[in-house]
Design an enzyme around this catalytic site. Structure first.
Site, mmCIF file in Angstrom:
data_model
loop_
_atom_site.group_PDB
_atom_site.id
_atom_site.type_symbol
_atom_site.label_atom_id
_atom_site.label_comp_id
_atom_site.label_asym_id
_atom_site.label_seq_id
_atom_site.Cartn_x
_atom_site.Cartn_y
_atom_site.Cartn_z
ATOM 1 N N TYR A 145 0.701 -1.273 -0.045
ATOM 2 C CA TYR A 145 0.134 -0.060 0.027
ATOM 3 C C TYR A 145 1.021 1.226 0.189
ATOM 4 O O TYR A 145 1.479 1.463 0.785
ATOM 5 C CB TYR A 145 -0.856 0.002 1.255
ATOM 6 C CG TYR A 145 -1.902 0.857 1.352
ATOM 7 C CD1 TYR A 145 -2.132 2.022 0.172
ATOM 8 C CD2 TYR A 145 -2.787 1.356 2.490
ATOM 9 C CE1 TYR A 145 -3.110 2.858 0.463
ATOM 10 C CE2 TYR A 145 -3.850 1.992 2.575
ATOM 11 C CZ TYR A 145 -4.053 2.860 1.691
ATOM 12 O OH TYR A 145 -5.010 3.653 1.736
ATOM 13 N N LYS A 173 -1.589 -1.606 -4.009
ATOM 14 C CA LYS A 173 -3.028 -0.358 -3.830
ATOM 15 C C LYS A 173 -2.068 0.880 -3.889
ATOM 16 O O LYS A 173 -1.137 1.221 -3.122
ATOM 17 C CB LYS A 173 -3.430 -0.476 -2.657
ATOM 18 C CG LYS A 173 -4.730 0.470 -2.234
ATOM 19 C CD LYS A 173 -5.159 0.503 -0.740
ATOM 20 C CE LYS A 173 -6.120 1.514 -0.831
ATOM 21 N NZ LYS A 173 -6.861 1.535 0.586
#
Length: 303
Positions: A145, A173
């Site tokens: 992320y 992400k």
């Protein structure tokens, strides 16, 4: 050099439309497992083919390790094997992140979402070592992320390229707001990219992303799915129109001063869906903000 992207679509290790699901609480502030089951089933029925639990939208900084495991188990019970469950495990402590990763696997997660250690701002070599240590600790596939605006540390493109060599680091992400950097990684790896910012869902998908991890999908999952459905059907004009039509709600939910958790819970509560209160230090949206959110939401769904 052969580009690993020379295929029709990239791999989708965790699905295509993932919702960064809120964590429902009871009015007394306890974990609402029944509400979590109902909300998860609702999201899956309306177009989400993956769920992210225990992310920051799920108030992970204020839930205990035991609550995180209980939530995963309850949602797994509700959705069965129909959709992948990705568990947020990111902390500022490598050892704690490993512990959460092992617990997530035992509770039924299919993968983990790992944010950069925040506040301490490790240099790139230390950041790379952190991710590799956690990836080595379990058999679960990993979604990294990249959200430097929250963590203070960017996962640099060259670091991502190196990390992509690990067999269990399979996805990203992206909330980097660096479209050029994203393209550099897409061009050189087979990492599955997921747009983590709702305003970038179509843009990244058009570049070869696998899908999105969406906060807005808590309240309009079918609308988010429709954007990607239209693109997959070759109707790029409709996909663009649907993305642009969602902009007022995206802005109201994620860019108007309140955290996405707050805005999502306000709209879910107004729709009679499980959400419940927030845990401090977050506070609920005020009446004026909640009314404004509701007006933007109703305008979108009526269109």
């Amino acid at each position: 050099m052969t580009n690993p992207r020379d295929t029709a679509r990239p791999p989708r290790p965790f699905g295509r439309v993932l919702c960064a699901m809120v964590t429902p609480f009871t009015e007394a502030g306890a974990l609402d497992l029944d509400g979590a089951r109902r909300l998860a089933a609702h999201l899956v029925a309306r177009g989400c083919d993956g769920l992210v639990l225990n992310g920051t939208t799920g108030e992970s900084p204020t839930t205990s390790d035991a609550e995180k495991a209980e939530l995963i188990a309850a949602v797994r019970e509700a959705v069965g094997a129909r959709v992948p469950l990705v568990a947020g495990v990111g902390t500022a402590d490598t050892r704690h992140t490993v512990e959460l990763t092992l617990a997530a696997g035992k509770a039924g997660a299919d993968g983990v979402l790992m944010v950069s250690p925040y506040y301490s701002r490790p240099p790139q070599d230390a950041l790379e070592a952190h991710f590799l240590e956690v990836a080595e600790a379990s058999g679960l596939p990993v979604m990294l992320y990249d959200i430097p605006g929250r963590t203070g540390t960017r996962i640099e493109p060259e670091t991502l390229v190196r990390l992509a060599a690990h067999p269990r680091i399979v996805a990203v992400k992206d909330c980097s707001y660096d479209l050029l950097g994203v393209q550099k990684v897409l061009a050189r790896t087979d990492l599955a990219y997921y747009a983590g910012c709702d305003e970038h869902v179509l843009a990244l998908y058009a570049l070869g992303a696998a899908g999105c991890v969406s906060t807005v999908a808590n309240v309009v999952p079918a609308r988010v799915a429709a954007i990607l459905d239209a693109f997959d059907a070759g109707d790029t004009a409709r996909a663009a129109a649907l993305q642009l039509r969602a902009v007022p709600l995206i802005e109201a939910m994620t860019a108007a001063g309140l955290p996405g958790t707050v805005t999502a819970k306000a709209l879910l509560t107004g729709a009679g869906l499980p959400a419940g209160p927030l845990r401090a230090p977050l506070r609920p949206a005020g009446r004026e903000a909640a009314d404004g959110l509701r007006a933007v939401y109703e305008e979108l769904v009526a269109g």
